[in-house]
Design a protein around this motif. Structure first.
Motif, mmCIF file in Angstrom:
data_model
loop_
_atom_site.group_PDB
_atom_site.id
_atom_site.type_symbol
_atom_site.label_atom_id
_atom_site.label_comp_id
_atom_site.label_asym_id
_atom_site.label_seq_id
_atom_site.Cartn_x
_atom_site.Cartn_y
_atom_site.Cartn_z
ATOM 1 N N GLY A 165 0.803 -1.213 0.000
ATOM 2 C CA GLY A 165 0.000 0.000 0.000
ATOM 3 C C GLY A 165 0.836 1.263 0.000
ATOM 4 O O GLY A 165 2.073 1.219 -0.038
ATOM 5 N N SER A 166 0.139 2.400 0.057
ATOM 6 C CA SER A 166 0.789 3.707 -0.006
ATOM 7 C C SER A 166 0.268 4.625 1.083
ATOM 8 O O SER A 166 -0.876 4.488 1.538
ATOM 9 C CB SER A 166 0.527 4.366 -1.368
ATOM 10 O OG SER A 166 1.057 3.605 -2.426
ATOM 11 N N ARG B 11 10.990 3.623 -3.847
ATOM 12 C CA ARG B 11 9.645 3.460 -3.283
ATOM 13 C C ARG B 11 9.133 4.741 -2.629
ATOM 14 O O ARG B 11 7.932 4.992 -2.642
ATOM 15 C CB ARG B 11 9.636 2.333 -2.244
ATOM 16 C CG ARG B 11 10.077 0.984 -2.792
ATOM 17 C CD ARG B 11 9.884 -0.115 -1.758
ATOM 18 N NE ARG B 11 10.706 0.080 -0.564
ATOM 19 C CZ ARG B 11 10.223 0.204 0.673
ATOM 20 N NH1 ARG B 11 8.916 0.161 0.879
ATOM 21 N NH2 ARG B 11 11.048 0.356 1.695
ATOM 22 N N PHE B 12 10.032 5.520 -2.039
ATOM 23 C CA PHE B 12 9.652 6.750 -1.339
ATOM 24 C C PHE B 12 10.076 7.964 -2.168
ATOM 25 O O PHE B 12 11.124 7.939 -2.829
ATOM 26 C CB PHE B 12 10.330 6.839 0.020
ATOM 27 C CG PHE B 12 9.836 5.850 1.054
ATOM 28 C CD1 PHE B 12 8.997 4.798 0.727
ATOM 29 C CD2 PHE B 12 10.225 5.995 2.387
ATOM 30 C CE1 PHE B 12 8.541 3.906 1.681
ATOM 31 C CE2 PHE B 12 9.779 5.118 3.359
ATOM 32 C CZ PHE B 12 8.948 4.063 3.001
ATOM 33 N N GLN C 101 6.000 10.736 0.079
ATOM 34 C CA GLN C 101 5.118 9.774 -0.570
ATOM 35 C C GLN C 101 5.753 8.404 -0.454
ATOM 36 O O GLN C 101 6.897 8.206 -0.893
ATOM 37 C CB GLN C 101 4.923 10.141 -2.043
ATOM 38 C CG GLN C 101 4.063 9.155 -2.819
ATOM 39 C CD GLN C 101 2.626 9.150 -2.360
ATOM 40 O OE1 GLN C 101 2.022 10.190 -2.133
ATOM 41 N NE2 GLN C 101 2.058 7.941 -2.219
ATOM 42 N N MET C 102 5.035 7.483 0.146
ATOM 43 C CA MET C 102 5.563 6.145 0.385
ATOM 44 C C MET C 102 4.710 5.131 -0.370
ATOM 45 O O MET C 102 3.513 5.006 -0.106
ATOM 46 C CB MET C 102 5.556 5.828 1.882
ATOM 47 C CG MET C 102 6.283 6.862 2.726
ATOM 48 S SD MET C 102 6.430 6.367 4.454
ATOM 49 C CE MET C 102 4.717 6.354 4.929
ATOM 50 N N THR D 232 2.220 1.885 10.268
ATOM 51 C CA THR D 232 2.202 0.452 10.532
ATOM 52 C C THR D 232 1.822 -0.279 9.250
ATOM 53 O O THR D 232 0.771 0.007 8.661
ATOM 54 C CB THR D 232 1.212 0.105 11.645
ATOM 55 O OG1 THR D 232 1.555 0.830 12.831
ATOM 56 C CG2 THR D 232 1.243 -1.391 11.941
ATOM 57 N N VAL D 233 2.696 -1.177 8.817
ATOM 58 C CA VAL D 233 2.446 -1.952 7.606
ATOM 59 C C VAL D 233 2.245 -3.400 8.026
ATOM 60 O O VAL D 233 3.176 -4.059 8.493
ATOM 61 C CB VAL D 233 3.609 -1.833 6.616
ATOM 62 C CG1 VAL D 233 3.252 -2.568 5.312
ATOM 63 C CG2 VAL D 233 3.932 -0.380 6.339
#
Length: 116
Positions: free
Chosen positions: A16-17, A66-67, A81-82, A113-114
């Motif tokens: 996710g983002s 990714r970021f 932005q992640m 939290t991922v």
């Protein structure tokens, strides 16, 4: 006294983002390099992304590709932005000046939290 207020964290599934924001008050924001840091439980705080006053960016290897860090000097705000988030990205994220030994007072951070 300068205040840093981070926001935008939350719980997201792997892949996710999220988009983090950091607003700085009463600070000569536009002339300083800014960065996003993170601190996971039991680990030291680390710089994951930085941006100079001219927009040059650099990233930790663990987040490269990714970021994306960006800034809006008119709003005294820096963003992160992640994308393609991984469980190992779980941490409290903070913003502050980058590539300097002179830090501002740390804000409260925003929890990311991922987890599935």
């Amino acid at each position: 006294q300068v205040q840093l207020v981070e926001s935008g964290g939350g719980l997201v599934h792997p892949g996710g983002s999220l988009r983090l924001s950091c607003a700085a008050s009463e600070f000569m924001f536009s002339i300083n390099a800014m960065g996003w840091y993170r601190q996971a439980p039991g680990k030291q705080r680390e710089l994951v992304a930085g941006i100079t006053n001219r927009g040059h960016t650099d990233y930790a290897d663990s987040v490269k590709g990714r970021f994306t860090i960006s800034r809006d000097n008119a709003k005294n705000t820096v963003y992160l932005q992640m994308n393609s988030l991984k469980p190992e990205d779980t941490a409290v994220y903070y913003c502050n000046t980058a590539w300097t030994s002179s830090f501002l007072r740390w804000g409260q951070g925003t929890q990311v939290t991922v987890s599935s």
